[in-house]
Design an enzyme around this catalytic site. Structure first.
Site, PDB file in Angstrom:
ATOM      1  N   GLY A 259      -3.306  17.827  -4.925  1.00 49.61           N
ATOM      2  CA  GLY A 259      -3.002  19.001  -5.750  1.00 49.61           C
ATOM      3  C   GLY A 259      -1.960  19.883  -5.087  1.00 49.61           C
ATOM      4  O   GLY A 259      -2.303  20.895  -4.472  1.00 49.61           O
TER       5      GLY A 259
ATOM      6  N   GLU B 113       4.384  10.903   6.476  1.00 47.87           N
ATOM      7  CA  GLU B 113       4.711  10.020   5.364  1.00 47.87           C
ATOM      8  C   GLU B 113       5.868   9.087   5.684  1.00 47.87           C
ATOM      9  O   GLU B 113       6.195   8.210   4.908  1.00 47.87           O
ATOM     10  CB  GLU B 113       5.117  10.871   4.156  1.00 47.87           C
TER      11      GLU B 113
ATOM     12  N   ASN C  33      15.589  13.974  -3.934  1.00 50.28           N
ATOM     13  CA  ASN C  33      16.627  13.567  -2.984  1.00 50.28           C
ATOM     14  C   ASN C  33      17.635  14.682  -2.740  1.00 50.28           C
ATOM     15  O   ASN C  33      18.231  14.758  -1.668  1.00 50.28           O
ATOM     16  CB  ASN C  33      17.300  12.278  -3.462  1.00 50.28           C
TER      17      ASN C  33
END
Lengths: 390, 388, 390, 388
Positions: free
Chosen positions: B125, B242, B374
């Site tokens: 969330g 990540e 991006n």
């Protein structure tokens, strides 16, 4: 040289824009895109009333004798309004093919109903390995005592779910890849031996795969002279491509407009995203592509009516090759600049995106048309002659 | 300098490969986000969990296999090559490192084992309607009331929110100061009264994403991770974790090999589509781009395996990786031609493997938008390139 | 897997950087680029002293037995410093070809002087229509009683103005395009029947066109086994390409650095141009291309030493195809972002631009290497086997 | 809508074509900026001048042929197709319209006839070292002193400054107010004492550009065009007159036809380079881009021929036109391969027509920089696209 529209053409353009604004909301689109037919009979009847269905077809064939520029104005408006009804496949492509190749009795039987909105046709010329090349026809039509027997498969038949009659290319002579020996046949959808597998396509509209298994036709199913179907097929396809390019242009303009507006309204980091220079420049790139594509649509529409094959085909192949690329650019960046909301079904931008992807895949991709263009343009001697004659 | 896997790594590769060949469900084709149903996805992840391989990025102390970055990469590559679905990242690679670093022992004990076995699915969330790339301007409020927080607000773009048992949320616990302050990190049970999940259909015509509405949702205060106001720090920590899978190398490698096979099986007038010089050129272009991406990714993995921070090379991985994913799906659609036209059609039309090519092409338009578009990525990289 | 440099390699890298900083100013470049030889003997002697000339060559052949990663570090440094001396053509390409194909007496005669900086060689394999393909050799070598007679033409012979001896590929069997039947010959520059037309090249350095008209050679001019010259030629060429990619990377890094600095200093509209978002993003694009190219140079250098042809050739062809494009991108945008000053001779940026254009044209363009790559990668079965074996 | 030239225009085209075939110097190859020597360039322009065609964009009242935009385009296209050099634009298409609108009758009489016959060559004094794309920040000062201005300062990027007899300059006559105010437009004889011209060599290794230094240069006040402070208005007017030839359609058409001929004459293993599918694809891509540019240019010409202002379509002409010029010269260099390597070499190496391909490629990097870089162009276009 004159790039002005006639007053009649301005009326056509305005009538399409009015229709879209008044009668073809995004909700109407969403209702229609749910249906298997991807069209609504009532809307199609409106097309007939506006005169759009007869407009692209010659007067001798029973149409209203407009030119390809008129057609492109209609197509652009429909693309701009995200209109699903199979105008190009049914009228511009199939209708013109009847008008170009049909006997007067065939024209009488088909063009009247077409113009009145009471007939759905589809041209079945592509095959599994033809890769957009209309000369690659391996389906055979064997002459019999009182007609022909057709065997083979057809792919990517646009408007395939709605067609009551198919115009099928089949070989009465020659070999796949040759232009000579291709004949055209009218095949009713319920003809024994014909299997139709129809489906919705990603850009809206329908298509079908046909299997012809000993499909027996009488002589009068033949459309035009036997073995000479390629020329009218190619010609009608050129009309379809010119109109498809105009349709795509309409969609591109809609996307650019929405993206520019969104950039002016949507705020991030406290300011409209349109104040960021990279977003501004991307919008400029999109705008320039729309303008270049506009030029390509104009010249393709004018040359679609040109009887000189080299000039016409270069114009058409050039336009489709260019707009396949420019429309992809505009579509992808419209989605990107919208951010998350751009990839959802709830916004029309995503539907325009799919429509343009579908445009790219139909009637020839960029590589195919670049090859076509190169074949016409890299023959130096032919060009020199053409220039000398100009 | 040495590009080969070590003998141990090669043996590991063979082991994973054999297991995948024996265990990947062959009758189901995964999409860009995993399998198409919650049951299929959970069955697959539970299978991996049983093998002890699901929490592939976790250290052994928390029940992971303790693989280094290279081994994780090998595992992922073999998984993709065998056609196994990507695992849902929200619990495994996003929340888990956060809990390991910022979570209380009780939180670690309560949540981590169930993630490692896929007994609970998570969603994220973060985004809100008014806060896309500008994440810190989020508004969902969590007001302390005794031993609970009362949460009101809305999240959007919640991937797999309709599948998830739990959601980890960035919420605003304080409105004072800079907008990055006053953000906290809260774990919320999706079954709590006051939560409503509404589907968002994406342009692939599917349901991956959701809006999640919170109306007076009462969350036990023990579900706060770290301290109040530490949410932004935690969010940044999460993002830094990540990096490795962000390039999508494993998926793109599998994708390109699949595309070549497909083209070699697509007949043309004279042979197969893979014989066509312009097709070959396009494939070679993609493959060469992938090669550059793969080795850039390896450079980062090498640093991570040595316990060093990722270098400058890693900053472009997401941009190049997502661009390549998009180019690859675009190529598949376009090379499919007529066969790419069918839209959500059950029956096979022409060459079936092209029929659904457009789904991934459409959905992956989002790959250059989510997780920091991006454009945002480039803003960030520019900061260390230009001294102003 | 390990991407670290050894301490020896770090020393090599530092030594090149120190040389460039201390001894190879832009003025030194400008002095050198004016000369017909495009090199200065003194500089070349420094190369020998640093050990760079022997580094790429095997110890058995008389070199210092470094690996291709060492070579790429030297080449990158030279490219970064805009160094003109023909390190790649003379040492990496020709030197390795001697080391790979030469007899021990040939190695003794040539490698020693090479390593000491006393010999200039050039490989003459390209022909007018060979378009980078080393197998396209139409020059013939007719066996005679005591040797061979060569006839034909060679093009684009890099370092052609300086070479005292050429390594010429000529056919003792087979037909142009075939790999078998190509032999290699040592041909002194002053051999009767050999005409050399040398010229400066756009990226710096020299090349030549050779005409061989009844060039009579003795048996010991043959380098390696007759008819088996292709394999070492291809292998040495791979070393040259790997080094050329590293050289280009050095130039790209220099251009990025200068452009980023310039963007931080140059003011327009009252602010540094680097504060404009489009310029920032373009710098990011350049930076990312430099990083991707770095990866390609690393893997190409490592695989250049790999005896497995498929793995090696994919690595080399992939790197050259990639960097031909990325270096052009970086070079063009470096010039663009510098504005007017970027297109002048007075700034080094323009010279780097030309160097990278030259890189693009030498040892194969992007299309050539993409074709090479595709030929190796699109053979599905071979790949499947390779994967299984991995 | 009609794309054909009218019968009159076709006849005109034939007339120009015949004249070009008979009169274009065949032994000399022009570069991107015209012939390579002042004498060659003047001889060619004087030949056109004698024919009455040099001032091709001028109305008859000033001694031009009075051609409309379409006729001017036809003329330019035939000129380029026949291999004739582009004419020097500074007097003909930049200064002349300014003098016609803002010049005094005496100025018109003094300067225009000599431009129309190429008895005097002009150059442009706009850019300054500190003012590239930010033209208005120019500093070169012109101080009124009796009947003269005293000019001090420096101009840069002065194309053909070493050839020119006269220079038209933007100078600062006032330092008050906004920087666009206080700029005036002055004509200066290049033989005036105090002017020094220093060459700038460009990366094609040639000399087209210069720096021009002004030290106490005394210019008669009668050489002021319009009024003091009107310079910025005049400069903008001048820019609006650059539209039509800015796309470079004629040159690019001639360039692409030339490249195709060249490729058809370049042998390969099995035929010619023009048979190669990837080469054909590249050529077709360029040609299709050119087609779009050409018709966009036609749309603008059509409006101008009808006396209407150019439409939105014209705003991208410079960007697309210069990008295409660059792509075209790049293709020629790359398709030349080894034969493009020689640098300023006198002798023919391989296929001579590739030998100097890199010169235009190098020099035309400037085409996206000068006259307002493409980045600046986009800033301007963005203003009417996005409402903020």
């Amino acid at each position: 040289m004159d790039f002005s529209l006639s007053s009649e053409q301005e009326m056509i353009r305005d009538s399409v824009n009015r229709f879209v604004e008044k009668d073809y909301s995004f909700d109407k689109y969403l209702d229609t895109v749910k249906t298997d037919a991807q069209m609504q009979p009532k809307t199609w009847q409106q097309f007939a009333e506006f005169g759009w269905l007869g407009q692209p077809l010659s007067e001798t064939a029973g149409g209203y004798g407009g030119n390809a520029v008129d057609t492109s104005l209609i197509a652009e408006g429909l693309g701009n309004g995200l209109v699903l009804e199979p105008y190009i496949a049914n009228i511009v492509f199939a209708g013109n093919l009847i008008a170009l190749a049909g006997s007067s009795s065939q024209q009488e039987a088909l063009v009247g109903p077409l113009v009145e909105g009471n007939k759905q046709l589809a041209v079945a010329f592509a095959e599994r390995i033809s890769r957009y090349n209309p000369a690659w026809c391996a389906t055979t039509a064997q002459a019999s005592d009182d007609g022909y027997v057709l065997n083979g498969e057809k792919h990517g038949v646009v408007n395939g779910a709605n067609a009551e009659t198919f115009i099928v290319s089949a070989r009465t002579g020659g070999n796949a890849g040759e232009t000579a020996g291709i004949s055209l046949f009218l095949v009713d959808a319920n003809t024994p031996g014909l299997t139709i597998r129809s489906y919705k396509t990603l850009g809206g509209g329908t298509a079908a795969e046909l299997t012809l298994n000993e499909v027996t036709l009488s002589d009068d199913a033949l459309l035009g002279a036997p073995g000479e179907g390629f020329a009218p097929l190619e010609r009608a396809l050129d009309y379809a491509i010119a109109a498809a390019c105009a349709d795509a242009l309409g969609a591109m303009k809609a996307m650019l407009k929405r993206t520019a507006e969104y950039a002016g309204q949507r705020k991030q980091f406290g300011v409209p995203i349109g104040s960021f220079q990279v977003i501004q420049h991307k919008l400029v790139d999109m705008f320039i592509e729309v303008e270049q594509s506009t030029s390509m649509v104009l010249q393709a529409a004018v040359q679609a009516d040109n009887d000189d094959r080299v000039t016409r085909r270069k114009a058409i192949a050039g336009a489709k090759a260019y707009i396949n690329k420019s429309s992809k650019f505009v579509a992808q960046w419209a989605v990107q600049l919208h951010g998350g909301i751009g990839v959802t079904e709830e916004l029309d931008v995503g539907h325009y995106f799919r429509r343009l992807t579908g445009f790219n895949l139909q009637y020839g991709d960029r590589e195919y048309h670049l090859k076509q263009f190169a074949a016409l343009s890299c023959d130096i001697e032919a060009n020199a002659e053409q220039r000398a004659a100009a | 300098m040495n590009l080969d896997f070590s003998p141990e790594e090669k043996q590991f590769q063979q082991e994973v490969r054999s297991w995948m060949q024996a265990n990947v469900p062959t009758q189901k084709k995964p999409g860009a986000m995993g399998y198409h149903s919650r049951d299929d996805q959970m069955a697959w992840e539970q299978l991996l969990g049983k093998q002890g391989w699901l929490a592939s990025n976790w250290p052994t102390e928390f029940g992971g296999p303790g693989w280094n970055a290279t081994e994780q990469h090998i595992f992922d590559e073999e998984r993709a090559a065998a056609g196994g679905a990507i695992t849902s990242p929200f619990g495994l690679t996003m929340l888990a490192p956060v809990l390991m670093k910022f979570g209380s022992p009780a939180q670690q004990e309560r949540f981590l084992p169930k993630i490692a076995k896929c007994e609970e699915l998570w969603c994220q969330g973060y985004s809100e309607p008014g806060a896309g790339s500008d994440l810190a301007s989020l508004k969902t409020a969590a007001i302390r009331d005794g031993n609970e927080y009362v949460v009101n607000g809305q999240k959007i773009w919640t991937t797999q929110g309709h599948w998830a048992d739990w959601i980890f949320c960035l919420v605003r616990t304080d409105n004072e100061g800079r907008k990055q302050q006053g953000i906290s990190f809260l774990l919320i049970d999706m079954k709590t009264p006051g939560i409503e999940v509404r589907p968002i259909h994406t342009i692939d015509g599917e349901h991956h994403l959701n809006e999640v509405f919170f109306t007076d949702v009462r969350v036990p205060a023990e579900n706060l991770v770290g301290e109040e106001g530490q949410g932004w720090t935690i969010a940044k920590y999460l993002l830094s974790h990540e990096r490795t899978c962000i390039a999508g190398v494993a998926g793109s490698k599998a994708g390109i090999e699949g595309l070549k096979k497909l083209l070699a099986n697509t007949p043309t007038e004279t042979g197969t589509r893979l014989d066509d010089p312009t097709v070959r050129q396009r494939i070679a272009e993609l493959e060469v781009d992938l090669m550059a991406l793969e080795f850039t990714n390896f450079r980062t993995l090498d640093k991570m395996a040595k316990g060093q921070p990722p270098g400058a090379e890693s900053s472009g991985l997401k941009i190049k990786g997502t661009e390549l994913q998009q180019a690859l799906t675009e190529a598949r659609v376009e090379l499919g031609g007529d066969d790419s036209l069918p839209w959500h059609n059950e029956e096979e039309i022409g060459h079936a493997e092209y029929n659904n090519a457009s789904l991934a092409y459409n959905f992956l338009r989002a790959s250059t938008i989510y997780g920091g578009s991006n454009e945002i990525q480039k803003n960030v990289i520019a900061k260390f390139l230009v001294a102003l």
